[in-house]
Motif scaffolding. Structure first.
Motif, PDB file in Angstrom:
ATOM      1  N   ARG A 159       6.144   3.172   8.352  1.00 20.76           N
ATOM      2  CA  ARG A 159       5.114   4.202   8.464  1.00 20.76           C
ATOM      3  C   ARG A 159       3.767   3.640   8.017  1.00 20.76           C
ATOM      4  O   ARG A 159       3.700   2.618   7.318  1.00 20.76           O
ATOM      5  CB  ARG A 159       5.469   5.411   7.593  1.00 20.76           C
ATOM      6  N   THR A 198       7.738  10.495  10.226  1.00 21.29           N
ATOM      7  CA  THR A 198       6.889   9.387  10.680  1.00 21.29           C
ATOM      8  C   THR A 198       5.482   9.489  10.101  1.00 21.29           C
ATOM      9  O   THR A 198       4.700   8.542  10.204  1.00 21.29           O
ATOM     10  CB  THR A 198       6.792   9.375  12.220  1.00 21.29           C
ATOM     11  N   THR A 199       5.129  10.609   9.507  1.00 16.72           N
ATOM     12  CA  THR A 199       3.797  10.800   8.934  1.00 16.72           C
ATOM     13  C   THR A 199       3.781  10.292   7.487  1.00 16.72           C
ATOM     14  O   THR A 199       4.712   9.630   7.037  1.00 16.72           O
ATOM     15  CB  THR A 199       3.400  12.287   8.971  1.00 16.72           C
TER      16      THR A 199
END
Length: 448
Positions: free
Chosen positions: A431, A170-171
């Motif tokens: 994202r 998710t980063t």
């Protein structure tokens, strides 16, 4: 006397130290060209902070506001000392301020440090942060891993190794990092520190956040919770240190939680040798330490061998020398009197200044960086007002030289183009951003 508004200053390094110094000078009316070796700005904020810390990366928003200042011009993808020398910069600028930071690893100086499977923290951080100067892949076959050091970099590395790849997807991590992390086999991560809880250099929030992941079970041996009189005084003198001690105590007292990765924090264990077999890491040998009553520790003569297949040395960063600038290889800083660069004889080098980690070593947080920049820029402005600076001699602009030499420099507008491209890559996967890793690709998008 030279008025600040008549000055042109070259600031070398577009990380926090260089940007804060540029901000202070710009507020005095100085015109600044901010040089950066990478194609993108922000230094260790972009390439030294773990990707799962968006709160810390929020600092970039404030740095953005500084770089939006009309009197600050960003010139990236320029290697000072190779593409252009310090002497050549003096032709175009009244002063040069060095803020190149620290990106190399300090040596640990114990046997076995160079075995296969013994890694410097900076190399691993460069990998998972997508720094184009570092490796694209990483060997993550070790099931038991040792991390030497009790600072935030050690926590970042342990967290990256103890979280699942999907937690980190998710980063902003690039695809190569995600695919490599999916191969991670680590189940036991051991952090080693030679002193006690009152001397650990973690920040409280970073330490507490270890437990937020369902993948991580943090374990501290109750025998590692120990204080002498000086340690108690140090704890009481600092709210931050007291919170670190409280968190370590809570980890030591609680029942273990069910998680696929166990993160062991070992205090009072001094690494003395990295053990090898056939050139590969097979263990770490430590000596048990004890407090001596003054907050320091002494060896007990009791040794333990920990079966690990990889060791990460998170014992601090090290600055690197700049061509034709004095450098102390022992302390890995540019010799200075608080702001002026000084030569081996202790004499001030006219018109050359230093700030940040390359000035004081890799210690301190953002607040230290700001106060450090003020000390240096105050000296620079005082020298200008006193007529101690040698005026620039070149009549043209530095960009004319860069273009004549065929140097594909990047700009602040170019960063916005690269930023938009990375955000579009991230948006396609839900994202915020996905980093571009390849250097030439970063330059191409910046100059499109």
């Amino acid at each position: 006397m030279t008025s600040p508004t008549d000055l042109r200053v070259a600031v070398i390094g577009a990380g926090p130290a260089g940007i804060y110094a540029s901000d202070l000078l710009a507020k005095q009316g100085v015109n600044i060209d901010l040089f950066e070796q990478m194609p993108a700005p922000f230094g260790l904020i972009r390439y030294g902070v773990a990707p799962d810390h968006p709160r810390i990366k929020g600092i970039i928003a404030s740095l953005h506001r500084v770089l939006d200042t009309p009197t600050i011009r960003l010139l990236g993808n320029i290697h000072i000392g190779e593409d252009i020398t310090i002497a050549q910069l003096h032709e175009y600028y009244d002063a040069v301020l060095l803020a190149t930071g620290a990106v190399a690893d300090r040596d640990l100086d114990i046997p076995g440090e160079n075995l296969n499977g013994s890694y410097g923290a900076a190399d691993f951080v460069g990998f998972y942060d997508g720094n184009p100067r570092f490796h694209r892949t990483w060997n993550l076959t070790a099931t038991h891993v040792a991390i030497i050091g009790v600072g935030n970099v050690a926590l970042d590395i342990s967290r990256i190794l103890a979280k699942t790849a999907n937690e980190l997807h998710t980063t902003e991590i690039p695809d190569n990092v995600y695919q490599t992390l999916k191969t991670n086999q680590a189940t036991h991560i051991h952090i080693f520190g030679r002193r006690g809880p009152a001397q650990a250099k973690f920040t409280p929030l970073e330490l507490k956040e270890l437990d937020h992941s369902p993948s991580i079970n943090v374990v501290v041996d109750p025998e590692d919770i120990d204080y002498d009189e000086a340690s108690i005084a140090a704890r009481h003198a600092s709210k931050s240190q007291d919170l670190v001690c409280q968190t370590l105590e809570q980890y030591a007292m609680r029942e273990p939680k069910d998680a696929p990765h166990t993160l062991h924090i070992h205090l009072f264990e001094n690494p003395v040798e990295i053990l090898g077999e056939d050139g590969n890491v097979v263990g770490l040998r430590t000596e048990r330490m004890e407090l001596d009553g003054t907050g320091h520790v002494q060896g007990t003569g009791k040794f333990t061998e920990w079966p690990v297949q990889a060791v990460y040395r998170a014992v601090g960063y090290r600055s690197e020398a700049i061509t034709a600038v004095p450098f102390d290889h022992g302390t890995a800083v540019i010799p200075n009197d608080g702001g002026h660069v000084v030569d081996p004889a202790g004499e001030i080098v006219p018109g050359v200044y230093v700030t940040g980690w390359i000035k004081r070593g890799p210690v301190g947080l953002i607040g230290n960086t700001k106060s450090d920049a003020k000390e240096t820029t105050d000296m620079l402005i005082a020298d200008a007002l006193a007529g101690r600076l040698t005026p620039r001699t070149a009549t043209g602009d530095i960009t004319e030289y860069l273009e004549a030499q065929g140097i594909p420099y990047t700009t602040w507008d170019g960063w916005h183009k690269l930023d938009a491209h990375e955000r579009s890559l991230g948006s396609a996967e839900g994202r915020e951003r996905k980093k571009v890793v390849e250097w030439d690709e970063m330059v191409a998008h910046s100059r499109s």
